[in-house]
Design an enzyme around this catalytic site. Structure first.
Site, mmCIF file in Angstrom:
data_model
loop_
_atom_site.group_PDB
_atom_site.id
_atom_site.type_symbol
_atom_site.label_atom_id
_atom_site.label_comp_id
_atom_site.label_asym_id
_atom_site.label_seq_id
_atom_site.Cartn_x
_atom_site.Cartn_y
_atom_site.Cartn_z
ATOM 1 N NE ARG A 309 -3.967 -0.001 1.808
ATOM 2 C CZ ARG A 309 -3.994 1.198 2.333
ATOM 3 N NH1 ARG A 309 -3.169 1.505 3.312
ATOM 4 N NH2 ARG A 309 -4.831 2.096 1.906
ATOM 5 C CB CYS A 344 16.076 -5.511 -5.898
ATOM 6 S SG CYS A 344 17.585 -4.960 -6.628
#
Ligand code: LLP
Length: 415
Positions: A309, A344
């Protein structure tokens, strides 16, 4: 409120450090009492007229939570075949499942028909397809009430900028398509969008949908949708959603409608977020604290794969810091940090430039209000395993309600 965790004795008899060592980090922890309480709040939005509350399980579809919803007398709405099947598995009879899909295949509609699950169609094309598959059947249609609401443009599901629902201008066409296939439209539904604290837009959408309801001879039900908000800024004093005032205002509209049409349909709502949101805290560990070009980074294992979110909508989740199983209370020793995950991507940030108590390596980060659209939107990005889920039962003791994923779970589908 200084600490939500302390305020509601969230972890009961369980110590956060022990939970993480037993079930792995990160970890979703639910509190059964808080969950049941919010289920009871939504079950009584309308009391003067026949009313049912459908829990919208996209917010959280853990099987244990669904079973609790069943016990609490809620019905449910489903968005896909998978959600329908899960609800059946939880023990919901087919007549307590309302299927509200969007752009689905003939096969998926047929699945609902074969299971006698009431379906709402949200375009003329899908209504036409449904008519071909189930002539003479019963269905509902989703109408755009012309007013939307929500915490972010991506979750406003009515009004001028949305893919959802049949436009009110196309209502006559929908009615004639239904006639062509001898389909009986027994209900209409709407959904304005997700998360409003001020109910004004919702109430005006209800006024509109009640007005559209007059176009039908008689409807078995009118479903006003969900969207009821949760105070994500509770640590800085944000108040809970005011259901009492909503009930009064909504009941006035219903009085007017019932007087005018001379019959009383069943009224429904469809809350997702409100039901599980405050019942869960996402715990994770701090692995590094560093400064990079003058910015401080608190590196945790709560990546965007676990809670999407903040990255997707810039959403705010309050954060508490736990050290030696105690909440570190806000004191004057605070600093601005970026709480980041282990994915990443530079955007993998849970909280940006947030004032928090000084955080050290090995502290535990507790992300509040994580029960809705948390686990249900999690992913395996970077081949990370989705976390376990644990519920602190009414007796204060933790029970595992979903085990942590393993490498084998992730490679199962490769051929
Ligand atoms: N009914 C329908 C047809 C819906 O599309 C939705 C949510 C609901 C009910 C439940 O709405 P709620 O009471 O949860 O606001 N992932 C986003 C929220 C997306 C909501 C989509 N539809 C978030 O994390 O904020």
């Amino acid at each position: 409120m200084d600490s939500y965790i302390n305020y509601c004795n969230f972890f009961g008899n369980a110590a956060p450090e022990k939970l993480l060592s037993e079930y792995g980090s990160p970890l979703y922890v639910y509190n059964e009492n808080i969950l049941r309480n919010s289920m009871r709040n939504v079950a009584n939005i309308v009391t003067k007229y026949p009313f049912t509350c459908n829990y919208s399980i996209k917010a959280n579809s853990n099987l244990k939570i669904l079973k609790i919803a069943l016990e609490e007398g809620l019905n449910c709405d489903a968005m896909s075949e998978g959600e329908i099947r899960l609800l059946q598995m939880a023990g919901f009879p087919n007549d307590r499942i309302f299927y509200v899909p969007n752009n689905v295949s003939k096969e998926e509609l047929q699945f609902a028909i074969d299971n006698s699950i009431l379906t709402s169609l949200d375009s003329i094309a899908q209504l036409e397809l449904y008519g071909q598959l189930n002539p003479g059947g019963r269905c509902a249609i989703r109408i755009n009430p012309g007013v939307g609401a929500g915490h972010h443009e991506k979750v406003v599901t009515a009004g001028k900028n949305t893919k959802f629902a049949i436009a009110s201008d196309d209502l006559d066409e929908a009615i004639s398509v239904a006639r062509k296939y001898d389909l009986r439209i027994i209900g209409i539904n709407q959904h304005v969008g997700s998360l409003f604290m001020n109910p004004d837009a919702f109430l005006s959408s209800c006024r509109n949908i009640l007005h559209f309801a007059e176009r039908f001879d008689r409807l078995d039900f009118i479903d006003f949708g969900g969207g009821f908000g949760v105070p994500y800024h509770k640590l800085s004093g944000e108040e809970a959603f005011d259901f009492a005032s909503l009930t009064l205002k909504l009941t006035d509209l219903l009085d007017e409608f019932v007087d005018k049409v001379g019959y009383t349909p069943l009224f429904k709502t469809e809350p997702g977020r409100y039901v599980p949101c405050e019942s869960a805290i996402l715990l994770g560990k701090v692995y590094s604290v560093k400064t990079n070009a003058d910015k401080k980074y608190v590196g945790t294992d709560i990546g965007m794969n676990v809670l999407m979110r903040p990255v997707l909508y810039d959403s705010w989740h309050d954060i508490e810091v736990i050290r030696n199983n105690e909440v570190v209370l806000p004191s004057d020793k605070k600093e601005k940090v970026n709480v980041v995950g282990n994915i990443c991507e530079t955007g993998d940030i849970i909280a940006k430039e947030r004032e928090l108590p000084i955080i050290y390596k090995d502290d535990i980060i507790a992300v509040l209000d994580a029960g809705a659209y948390g686990f249900s939107m999690s992913s395996n990005y970077n081949m990370r395993y989705r976390p376990a889920e644990v519920m602190i039962g009414s007796d204060g003791n933790p029970v595992l309600i979903r085990r942590r994923e393993t490498f084998e779970d992730l490679i199962r589908q490769f051929t």
